[in-house]
Scaffold this active site. Sequence first.
Site, PDB file in Angstrom:
ATOM      1  N   HIS A  69     -47.436  42.146 -15.444  1.00 47.67           N
ATOM      2  CA  HIS A  69     -46.746  40.815 -15.575  1.00 47.67           C
ATOM      3  C   HIS A  69     -47.552  40.221 -14.650  1.00 47.67           C
ATOM      4  O   HIS A  69     -47.673  38.937 -14.499  1.00 47.67           O
ATOM      5  CB  HIS A  69     -45.389  40.896 -15.446  1.00 47.67           C
ATOM      6  N   ASP A  85     -52.665  39.511  -8.271  1.00 49.43           N
ATOM      7  CA  ASP A  85     -52.634  39.136  -6.698  1.00 49.43           C
ATOM      8  C   ASP A  85     -51.167  38.869  -6.356  1.00 49.43           C
ATOM      9  O   ASP A  85     -51.111  38.465  -4.963  1.00 49.43           O
ATOM     10  CB  ASP A  85     -53.372  37.382  -6.956  1.00 49.43           C
ATOM     11  N   HIS A 192     -45.728  52.070 -22.538  1.00 47.32           N
ATOM     12  CA  HIS A 192     -44.546  52.108 -23.413  1.00 47.32           C
ATOM     13  C   HIS A 192     -44.185  53.646 -23.537  1.00 47.32           C
ATOM     14  O   HIS A 192     -42.984  53.910 -24.061  1.00 47.32           O
ATOM     15  CB  HIS A 192     -44.408  51.333 -24.546  1.00 47.32           C
ATOM     16  N   ASP A 198     -34.054  46.643 -21.283  1.00 48.37           N
ATOM     17  CA  ASP A 198     -32.566  46.216 -20.791  1.00 48.37           C
ATOM     18  C   ASP A 198     -32.392  44.758 -21.180  1.00 48.37           C
ATOM     19  O   ASP A 198     -31.178  44.323 -21.523  1.00 48.37           O
ATOM     20  CB  ASP A 198     -32.621  46.010 -19.139  1.00 48.37           C
ATOM     21  N   ASP A 210     -39.500  55.740 -26.472  1.00 55.41           N
ATOM     22  CA  ASP A 210     -39.757  57.106 -27.055  1.00 55.41           C
ATOM     23  C   ASP A 210     -38.895  58.362 -26.557  1.00 55.41           C
ATOM     24  O   ASP A 210     -37.964  57.900 -25.801  1.00 55.41           O
ATOM     25  CB  ASP A 210     -41.091  57.575 -26.997  1.00 55.41           C
ATOM     26  N   THR A 212     -39.251  60.904 -24.908  1.00 57.28           N
ATOM     27  CA  THR A 212     -39.844  61.291 -23.677  1.00 57.28           C
ATOM     28  C   THR A 212     -39.941  60.579 -22.571  1.00 57.28           C
ATOM     29  O   THR A 212     -41.155  60.445 -22.020  1.00 57.28           O
ATOM     30  CB  THR A 212     -40.905  62.358 -23.977  1.00 57.28           C
ATOM     31  N   ASP A 217     -46.694  60.667 -22.342  1.00 59.12           N
ATOM     32  CA  ASP A 217     -47.284  61.451 -23.296  1.00 59.12           C
ATOM     33  C   ASP A 217     -47.686  60.553 -24.604  1.00 59.12           C
ATOM     34  O   ASP A 217     -47.145  59.292 -24.506  1.00 59.12           O
ATOM     35  CB  ASP A 217     -46.455  62.620 -23.685  1.00 59.12           C
TER      36      ASP A 217
HETATM   37  C1  HEM Z   1     -48.894  43.488 -24.962  1.00 59.32           C
HETATM   38  C2  HEM Z   1     -47.625  43.072 -25.354  1.00 59.32           C
HETATM   39  C3  HEM Z   1     -46.406  43.576 -24.530  1.00 59.32           C
HETATM   40  C4  HEM Z   1     -45.231  43.287 -24.800  1.00 59.32           C
HETATM   41  C5  HEM Z   1     -44.680  42.498 -26.130  1.00 59.32           C
HETATM   42  C6  HEM Z   1     -44.368  44.093 -24.052  1.00 59.32           C
HETATM   43  C7  HEM Z   1     -43.046  44.000 -24.042  1.00 59.32           C
HETATM   44  C8  HEM Z   1     -41.991  44.710 -23.235  1.00 59.32           C
HETATM   45  C9  HEM Z   1     -40.722  44.563 -23.347  1.00 59.32           C
HETATM   46  C10 HEM Z   1     -39.795  43.481 -23.980  1.00 59.32           C
HETATM   47  C11 HEM Z   1     -39.931  45.583 -22.346  1.00 59.32           C
HETATM   48  C12 HEM Z   1     -38.546  45.660 -22.040  1.00 59.32           C
HETATM   49  C13 HEM Z   1     -38.279  44.822 -20.715  1.00 59.32           C
HETATM   50  C14 HEM Z   1     -36.708  45.138 -20.629  1.00 59.32           C
HETATM   51  O1  HEM Z   1     -36.117  44.709 -21.809  1.00 59.32           O
HETATM   52  O2  HEM Z   1     -36.381  45.561 -19.689  1.00 59.32           O
HETATM   53  C15 HEM Z   1     -41.280  46.346 -21.821  1.00 59.32           C
HETATM   54  C16 HEM Z   1     -40.776  47.206 -20.977  1.00 59.32           C
HETATM   55  C17 HEM Z   1     -41.983  47.651 -20.410  1.00 59.32           C
HETATM   56  N1  HEM Z   1     -43.327  47.396 -20.408  1.00 59.32           N
HETATM   57 FE1  HEM Z   1     -44.176  46.279 -21.951  1.00 59.32          FE
HETATM   58  N2  HEM Z   1     -44.961  44.941 -23.160  1.00 59.32           N
HETATM   59  C18 HEM Z   1     -46.251  44.649 -23.384  1.00 59.32           C
HETATM   60  C19 HEM Z   1     -47.362  45.405 -22.943  1.00 59.32           C
HETATM   61  C20 HEM Z   1     -47.135  46.188 -21.625  1.00 59.32           C
HETATM   62  C21 HEM Z   1     -48.075  46.632 -21.003  1.00 59.32           C
HETATM   63  C22 HEM Z   1     -49.735  46.089 -21.032  1.00 59.32           C
HETATM   64  C23 HEM Z   1     -47.567  47.358 -19.984  1.00 59.32           C
HETATM   65  C24 HEM Z   1     -48.341  47.822 -18.810  1.00 59.32           C
HETATM   66  C25 HEM Z   1     -49.447  48.413 -18.515  1.00 59.32           C
HETATM   67  C26 HEM Z   1     -46.327  47.468 -20.068  1.00 59.32           C
HETATM   68  C27 HEM Z   1     -45.523  48.212 -19.350  1.00 59.32           C
HETATM   69  C28 HEM Z   1     -44.234  48.309 -19.799  1.00 59.32           C
HETATM   70  C29 HEM Z   1     -43.346  49.321 -18.958  1.00 59.32           C
HETATM   71  C30 HEM Z   1     -43.651  50.324 -18.013  1.00 59.32           C
HETATM   72  C31 HEM Z   1     -41.816  48.931 -19.364  1.00 59.32           C
HETATM   73  C32 HEM Z   1     -40.803  49.782 -19.139  1.00 59.32           C
HETATM   74  C33 HEM Z   1     -39.955  49.108 -17.885  1.00 59.32           C
HETATM   75  C34 HEM Z   1     -38.582  49.761 -17.326  1.00 59.32           C
HETATM   76  O3  HEM Z   1     -38.436  50.690 -18.376  1.00 59.32           O
HETATM   77  O4  HEM Z   1     -38.327  49.533 -16.367  1.00 59.32           O
HETATM   78  N3  HEM Z   1     -46.066  46.856 -21.095  1.00 59.32           N
HETATM   79  N4  HEM Z   1     -42.274  45.937 -22.396  1.00 59.32           N
END
Ligand code: HEM
Length: 356
Positions: A69, A85, A192, A198, A210, A212, A217
């Site tokens: 983000h 940044d 993911h 949340d 997923d 796991t 993985d």
């Molecule tokens: C490209 C489209 C993407 C969309 C639409 C998207 C959307 C989301 C959404 C809606 C969540 C859930 C947030 C919440 O409700 O707490 C999430 C979680 C997450 N996203 Fe993405 N994401 C994208 C790409 C990425 C990328 C590129 C990364 C990192 C390289 C990333 C890493 C994560 C991680 C690690 C979580 C879990 C956070 C947690 O469990 O605290 N996402 N994402």
Amino acid sequence: MLSVALVSLAAASTAYGAALAPRATCSDGTVVSNAQCCNFIAVRDDLINDIFEGQCGEFAHSTVRIAFHDAIGFSTSGGKGNGADGSIIAFGTTELGFAANAGIDEIVEELQPFADAHGISYGDVIHFGSSVALSLCPGAPVVQTFIGRGNATVAAPDGTVPDPFNPVTQILSRMAEAGFSSDEVVALLASHSIAAQDQVEPAIARSPFDSTPAAFDSQVFLETLLKGTAFPGDGAHQGESESPLPGEFRLESDDAIARDSRTACTWQALALDQALMANKFAAAMAKMSLLGQSKPSLVDCTEIIPKAAAAPLSKAFFPAGKTLADIEQSCATQTFPSTLSTQAGTTTSVAPVPEQ
Ligand code: HEM
Ligand SMILES: *[C@@H]1O[C@H](CO)[C@@H](O)[C@H](O)[C@H]1NC(C)=O
């Protein structure tokens, strides 16, 4: 804080010698190629112990998410922020108000005082921190990691972070604007594999993507291709899709990207090859951490990033109760193979990722 005990330069052996890497021995005995990495040994250890609590848990996951983000506030043609940044912290009063950043405030509350106490920039705590977080997740690659980012000077504008209800074309074009190909987008979505939600459906907070979530993985790529059988929540929330297992959450964007003709074959390839997934992810992640930065002015401290343990299994598997027949074939040119095994037992519910 660790100090530099000794800096030694190798003797020049040629008249126009190739660039010589200065070696430094840090106070704990670690030899690094640049003395500036010495201070980050304590940063690394304190992140692991004090914030991540030694686990691939909520805060490790959230640190990988904030890295995205923060960095994606960038456009190759300018005007959308300065990339990786730390602006999401420095200008948190602006950026944390954007809908797509909902929930990011929790990890900012951890990382901001940590960075201030350690005298490092917000860009470094986020992007160095993301690599350290990954090192706690079995199966994750070592991502090439730089330090030395200055302070952010401008907030990213709203609209740079994709939403899970955005159509695939919109997500791919936003990512292309920041310099990523569709293959790189798929590779980044390996993140993911260590994720839960949340904010999309708060009634089932901490539900993982997923089965796991503490391992990096390829299960997320496989499980997203399974038929969705029911909504884990009420199905009424934007960005929510049907999921194959009780307790598991599937984002509408992951569901769509897994099935789109532009991305489905890469998605399937990463489901089937964990090493490929880790390599492609590492390359895309390192690229992301440099958006808006001048690489020559940063210092490569990859050598102090620990190597994660191996993933428990080297290949994806069908969760108990699922078989090849549950795969929704989405890649037009290669059939999903019949070689993966099914986990023993009957279908169980996927547990939420505990709150830290
Ligand atoms: C490209 C489209 C993407 C969309 C639409 C998207 C959307 C989301 C959404 C809606 C969540 C859930 C947030 C919440 O409700 O707490 C999430 C979680 C997450 N996203 Fe993405 N994401 C994208 C790409 C990425 C990328 C590129 C990364 C990192 C390289 C990333 C890493 C994560 C991680 C690690 C979580 C879990 C956070 C947690 O469990 O605290 N996402 N994402
Ligand atoms: C960045 O900001 C912090 C806190 O405001 C300050 O202490 C530090 O000197 C700044 N760093 C640079 C490189 O300007």
